[in-house]
Write an enzyme that holds these catalytic residues in place. Structure first.
Site, mmCIF file in Angstrom:
data_model
loop_
_atom_site.group_PDB
_atom_site.id
_atom_site.type_symbol
_atom_site.label_atom_id
_atom_site.label_comp_id
_atom_site.label_asym_id
_atom_site.label_seq_id
_atom_site.Cartn_x
_atom_site.Cartn_y
_atom_site.Cartn_z
ATOM 1 N N ASN A 9 0.870 -1.175 0.000
ATOM 2 C CA ASN A 9 0.000 0.000 0.000
ATOM 3 C C ASN A 9 0.906 1.224 0.000
ATOM 4 O O ASN A 9 1.523 1.530 1.014
ATOM 5 C CB ASN A 9 -0.905 -0.045 1.241
ATOM 6 C CG ASN A 9 -1.777 1.192 1.362
ATOM 7 O OD1 ASN A 9 -1.819 2.021 0.447
ATOM 8 N ND2 ASN A 9 -2.466 1.321 2.479
ATOM 9 N N LYS A 11 0.155 4.320 -0.311
ATOM 10 C CA LYS A 11 -0.449 5.491 0.340
ATOM 11 C C LYS A 11 -0.201 6.768 -0.489
ATOM 12 O O LYS A 11 -0.117 6.681 -1.714
ATOM 13 C CB LYS A 11 0.064 5.604 1.789
ATOM 14 C CG LYS A 11 -0.133 4.275 2.551
ATOM 15 C CD LYS A 11 0.128 4.359 4.031
ATOM 16 C CE LYS A 11 -0.083 2.982 4.662
ATOM 17 N NZ LYS A 11 0.048 2.981 6.111
ATOM 18 N N HIS A 97 -9.393 1.025 5.053
ATOM 19 C CA HIS A 97 -8.095 1.225 5.700
ATOM 20 C C HIS A 97 -8.254 2.137 6.923
ATOM 21 O O HIS A 97 -9.042 3.080 6.898
ATOM 22 C CB HIS A 97 -7.089 1.829 4.712
ATOM 23 C CG HIS A 97 -5.686 1.740 5.227
ATOM 24 N ND1 HIS A 97 -5.194 2.638 6.141
ATOM 25 C CD2 HIS A 97 -4.714 0.835 5.005
ATOM 26 C CE1 HIS A 97 -3.949 2.287 6.448
ATOM 27 N NE2 HIS A 97 -3.635 1.196 5.776
ATOM 28 N N GLU A 169 -5.120 -5.152 10.341
ATOM 29 C CA GLU A 169 -4.110 -4.126 10.583
ATOM 30 C C GLU A 169 -4.374 -3.467 11.932
ATOM 31 O O GLU A 169 -5.168 -2.510 12.012
ATOM 32 C CB GLU A 169 -4.145 -3.086 9.469
ATOM 33 C CG GLU A 169 -3.834 -3.657 8.096
ATOM 34 C CD GLU A 169 -3.257 -2.616 7.161
ATOM 35 O OE1 GLU A 169 -2.199 -2.879 6.589
ATOM 36 O OE2 GLU A 169 -3.847 -1.526 7.018
HETATM 37 P P1 13P Z 1 3.249 0.140 7.674
HETATM 38 O O1 13P Z 1 3.776 -1.143 7.056
HETATM 39 O O2 13P Z 1 3.987 1.351 7.232
HETATM 40 O O3 13P Z 1 3.113 0.008 9.146
HETATM 41 O O4 13P Z 1 1.749 0.329 7.097
HETATM 42 C C1 13P Z 1 0.867 -0.717 7.118
HETATM 43 C C2 13P Z 1 -0.342 -0.335 6.354
HETATM 44 O O5 13P Z 1 -1.061 0.559 6.752
HETATM 45 C C3 13P Z 1 -0.624 -1.027 5.104
HETATM 46 O O6 13P Z 1 -1.889 -0.735 4.630
#
Ligand code: 13P
Length: 252
Positions: A9, A11, A97, A169
């Site tokens: 991801n 982002k 998310h 998550e």
């Molecule tokens: P990190 O791996 O940076 O902790 O993020 C996890 C995440 O939110 C994946 O969607």
């Protein structure tokens, strides 16, 4: 057999050129791997999706979107519908998310609507859920996750799960460097599978891939992935560095 999946991801990171570079680096490094039962998915920003799809062509890498709007179309300035995603060839979308929940006010009910819209458009979903730090501290994590699953998924039919990937998550582990222990991940994944088995039957529960996300790195990936009910990872920070992301793919 359940598919193993490593998804990145990305982002709100990387412009089009950086996205292309990263995809090509990952593509080259995994081309020699024999991973028939492993899927590799990356989710760049909306503006990079078309070129990401182009660059990932004829490779193992699949491209997903990070979000979409629940309505079919209309006056929703700045939003992207399932149909628009389909029009460029996107087949998978991340929904629910924790950053969408935290910063954009998305709740279980809204996410359920997005899930319906995605399924109606034949989009596969990576559905994210997880508890906050306080909920974990109070040992309410199972209760909270059970409620998120119920509110967003229980109206579906068993066959809908062919198009759903789950991603646990824990919010306290996202971007914090703090990872759930493999035992904590396993406990939750087994719980989730059990909740699904009770509602939709063993067969559905056993066929669904459940990913873990939250500070997965090359140094901890193998141990987390070794747990019975952990079918892969949804990776944030580490998926932005080709070498690390490839190491995590290799760990599975
Ligand atoms: P990190 O791996 O940076 O902790 O993020 C996890 C995440 O939110 C994946 O969607």
């Amino acid at each position: 057999m359940r598919k193993k999946i490593v998804a990145g991801n990305w982002k709100m990171n990387n412009g089009v050129q950086e996205t292309e570079k990263l995809i090509n680096e990952v593509k080259d490094s995994i081309s020699i791997l024999d991973q028939k039962n492993v899927r590799v998915i990356v989710a760049p920003s909306f503006v990079s999706l078309t070129s990401a799809l182009e660059n990932a062509k004829n490779s193992k890498i699949e491209v997903a979107a990070q979000n979409m709007h629940q309505e079919k179309n209309g006056a929703y300035t700045g939003e992207i519908s399932a149909e628009i995603l389909r029009s460029i060839g996107i087949k998978t979308v991340i929904l629910g998310h924790s950053e969408r929940r935290q910063y954009f006010g998305e709740n279980d009910k809204l996410i359920a609507k997005k899930i319906d819209a995605a399924l109606a458009n034949n989009l596969e979903i990576i559905f994210c859920f997880g508890e906050l730090l306080d909920q974990r501290k109070l040992e309410n994590h199972l209760l909270e996750v059970g409620s998120q699953l119920k509110n967003s998924l229980f109206h579906l039919k068993a066959e809908d799960f062919k198009n759903i990937i789950l991603a646990y998550e824990p919010v306290w582990a996202i971007g914090t460097g703090e990872t759930a222990t493999p035992e904590q991940a396993q406990e939750m994944h087994a719980f989730v599978r059990n909740v699904l088995a009770n509602k939709f039957g063993e067969k559905t529960a056993n066929s669904i891939s459940i990913l873990y996300g939250g500070s997965v790195k090359p140094s901890n990936a193998e141990e987390i992935f070794s747990k019975e009910d952990v079918d892969g990872g949804l990776i944030g920070g580490a998926s932005l560095i080709a070498e690390d992301f490839v190491a995590i793919i290799k760990a599975i």
